[in-house]
Enzyme design. Sequence first.
Site, PDB file in Angstrom:
ATOM      1  N   ARG A   1       7.044 -29.933  67.078  1.00 55.00           N
ATOM      2  CA  ARG A   1       7.703 -30.389  65.846  1.00 55.00           C
ATOM      3  C   ARG A   1       9.218 -30.327  65.981  1.00 55.00           C
ATOM      4  O   ARG A   1       9.929 -31.188  65.474  1.00 55.00           O
ATOM      5  CB  ARG A   1       7.241 -29.543  64.642  1.00 55.00           C
ATOM      6  CG  ARG A   1       5.786 -29.798  64.283  1.00 55.00           C
ATOM      7  CD  ARG A   1       5.259 -28.773  63.317  1.00 55.00           C
ATOM      8  NE  ARG A   1       5.726 -28.981  61.957  1.00 55.00           N
ATOM      9  CZ  ARG A   1       5.556 -28.087  60.977  1.00 55.00           C
ATOM     10  NH1 ARG A   1       4.951 -26.936  61.221  1.00 55.00           N
ATOM     11  NH2 ARG A   1       5.996 -28.346  59.767  1.00 55.00           N
TER      12      ARG A   1
ATOM     13  N   LYS B   1      12.384 -26.640  52.962  1.00 55.38           N
ATOM     14  CA  LYS B   1      12.493 -27.854  52.145  1.00 55.38           C
ATOM     15  C   LYS B   1      11.534 -27.825  50.966  1.00 55.38           C
ATOM     16  O   LYS B   1      11.925 -28.128  49.842  1.00 55.38           O
ATOM     17  CB  LYS B   1      12.194 -29.108  52.977  1.00 55.38           C
ATOM     18  CG  LYS B   1      13.227 -29.443  54.019  1.00 55.38           C
ATOM     19  CD  LYS B   1      12.993 -30.821  54.616  1.00 55.38           C
ATOM     20  CE  LYS B   1      11.636 -30.989  55.279  1.00 55.38           C
ATOM     21  NZ  LYS B   1      11.447 -30.161  56.496  1.00 55.38           N
TER      22      LYS B   1
ATOM     23  N   ARG C   1      11.980 -39.456  57.787  1.00 58.48           N
ATOM     24  CA  ARG C   1      12.057 -38.571  58.941  1.00 58.48           C
ATOM     25  C   ARG C   1      12.400 -39.333  60.200  1.00 58.48           C
ATOM     26  O   ARG C   1      12.452 -38.733  61.263  1.00 58.48           O
ATOM     27  CB  ARG C   1      10.700 -37.917  59.157  1.00 58.48           C
ATOM     28  CG  ARG C   1      10.679 -36.427  58.772  1.00 58.48           C
ATOM     29  CD  ARG C   1       9.254 -36.045  58.898  1.00 58.48           C
ATOM     30  NE  ARG C   1       8.913 -34.707  59.110  1.00 58.48           N
ATOM     31  CZ  ARG C   1       8.326 -33.944  58.186  1.00 58.48           C
ATOM     32  NH1 ARG C   1       8.193 -34.370  56.971  1.00 58.48           N
ATOM     33  NH2 ARG C   1       7.904 -32.761  58.508  1.00 58.48           N
TER      34      ARG C   1
ATOM     35  N   ARG D   1      -1.708 -22.461  59.229  1.00 60.18           N
ATOM     36  CA  ARG D   1      -1.803 -23.923  59.312  1.00 60.18           C
ATOM     37  C   ARG D   1      -1.766 -24.338  60.772  1.00 60.18           C
ATOM     38  O   ARG D   1      -0.989 -23.793  61.549  1.00 60.18           O
ATOM     39  CB  ARG D   1      -0.562 -24.526  58.630  1.00 60.18           C
ATOM     40  CG  ARG D   1      -0.812 -25.102  57.270  1.00 60.18           C
ATOM     41  CD  ARG D   1       0.473 -25.420  56.546  1.00 60.18           C
ATOM     42  NE  ARG D   1       1.295 -26.453  57.182  1.00 60.18           N
ATOM     43  CZ  ARG D   1       2.420 -26.945  56.650  1.00 60.18           C
ATOM     44  NH1 ARG D   1       2.839 -26.506  55.481  1.00 60.18           N
ATOM     45  NH2 ARG D   1       3.112 -27.860  57.263  1.00 60.18           N
TER      46      ARG D   1
ATOM     47  N   ARG E   1       4.148 -17.677  59.078  1.00 62.74           N
ATOM     48  CA  ARG E   1       3.681 -18.192  57.792  1.00 62.74           C
ATOM     49  C   ARG E   1       2.154 -18.175  57.712  1.00 62.74           C
ATOM     50  O   ARG E   1       1.482 -18.559  58.673  1.00 62.74           O
ATOM     51  CB  ARG E   1       4.207 -19.622  57.649  1.00 62.74           C
ATOM     52  CG  ARG E   1       4.048 -20.211  56.292  1.00 62.74           C
ATOM     53  CD  ARG E   1       5.082 -21.267  56.043  1.00 62.74           C
ATOM     54  NE  ARG E   1       4.769 -22.538  56.686  1.00 62.74           N
ATOM     55  CZ  ARG E   1       5.449 -23.649  56.459  1.00 62.74           C
ATOM     56  NH1 ARG E   1       6.479 -23.648  55.637  1.00 62.74           N
ATOM     57  NH2 ARG E   1       5.119 -24.755  57.067  1.00 62.74           N
TER      58      ARG E   1
HETATM   59  P1  AMP Z   1       5.649 -31.219  56.370  1.00 58.84           P
HETATM   60  O1  AMP Z   1       4.794 -30.444  55.440  1.00 58.84           O
HETATM   61  O2  AMP Z   1       6.725 -32.010  55.659  1.00 58.84           O
HETATM   62  O3  AMP Z   1       6.216 -30.394  57.493  1.00 58.84           O
HETATM   63  O4  AMP Z   1       4.704 -32.328  57.051  1.00 58.84           O
HETATM   64  C1  AMP Z   1       3.579 -31.962  57.813  1.00 58.84           C
HETATM   65  C2  AMP Z   1       3.225 -33.078  58.792  1.00 58.84           C
HETATM   66  O5  AMP Z   1       2.938 -34.298  58.079  1.00 58.84           O
HETATM   67  C3  AMP Z   1       4.324 -33.461  59.769  1.00 58.84           C
HETATM   68  O6  AMP Z   1       4.384 -32.601  60.893  1.00 58.84           O
HETATM   69  C4  AMP Z   1       3.912 -34.879  60.141  1.00 58.84           C
HETATM   70  O7  AMP Z   1       2.824 -34.892  61.032  1.00 58.84           O
HETATM   71  C5  AMP Z   1       3.417 -35.417  58.795  1.00 58.84           C
HETATM   72  N1  AMP Z   1       4.531 -36.037  58.032  1.00 58.84           N
HETATM   73  C6  AMP Z   1       5.075 -35.604  56.862  1.00 58.84           C
HETATM   74  N2  AMP Z   1       6.072 -36.418  56.466  1.00 58.84           N
HETATM   75  C7  AMP Z   1       6.172 -37.381  57.408  1.00 58.84           C
HETATM   76  C8  AMP Z   1       7.026 -38.518  57.600  1.00 58.84           C
HETATM   77  N3  AMP Z   1       8.009 -38.803  56.721  1.00 58.84           N
HETATM   78  N4  AMP Z   1       6.825 -39.287  58.692  1.00 58.84           N
HETATM   79  C9  AMP Z   1       5.853 -39.033  59.567  1.00 58.84           C
HETATM   80  N5  AMP Z   1       5.042 -37.973  59.486  1.00 58.84           N
HETATM   81  C10 AMP Z   1       5.181 -37.154  58.414  1.00 58.84           C
END
Ligand code: AMP
Length: 217
Positions: free
Chosen positions: A171, A13, A88, A160, A127
Amino acid sequence: MRLVLVGPPGAGKGTQAEFIAAHLAVPKISTGDIFRANVSQGTPLGVEAKRYMDAGQLVPDEVTINMVRDRLAEPDASDGFLLDGFPRTVPQASALDKLLADLGTALDIVMELVVDDDEVIRRLSGRRTCRGCGKIWHVEFDPTSKTDICDRCGSELFQRDDDKAETIANRLVEYADKTAPLVDFFGAQGKLVGIDATGPVEDVTVRAIDALRSYGG
Ligand code: AMP
């Protein structure tokens, strides 16, 4: 154009969001990036979010929705945006619809990046991120010439916390429980477009941009 990208962690994404946002000339708004920036600055929001992020859990809806409401109120988002990683959950999606309706507008498209779980695990567990310049590498698909050293800036690479095996599994469960239902939510609104997100990054971008063209993007 007002666009949302959905897809499991590791679907690409973030990468596709960069290309698509540039193509549409709209800001890319990534809730994960905003949370990570808050974590590294040690803000109260970052301290709260980190607990959930490190466990592979979603940050609570209320916190996330308030953060997005503030971001969408900034002037650069007034004519369009690309949301990466938000909504989400179904409550987040309803809140977004309401927030946009209050502004007299609505989403145009929700693009789903489709990848299966095995591919997600391969992508995320390999990654590595550079501590110096932030460049993302991959032990299998985009390796550095020296193990764990960035070819671009010479700094050390790290994994990470949320890309570690146990967190990836969490996740994926969170995605299936909370985010996959968005596909039906936006499907019922006739806004969902699915894209095959496997194969080379450039091929996925071409598929995404072709799909947007049929919506005038
Ligand atoms: P990402 O980089 O989009 O995978 O986001 C990393 C982490 O941030 C996720 O695993 C969640 O813990 C948090 N996060 C990001 N976007 C959201 C969202 N829309 N709702 C809740 N938690 C989020």
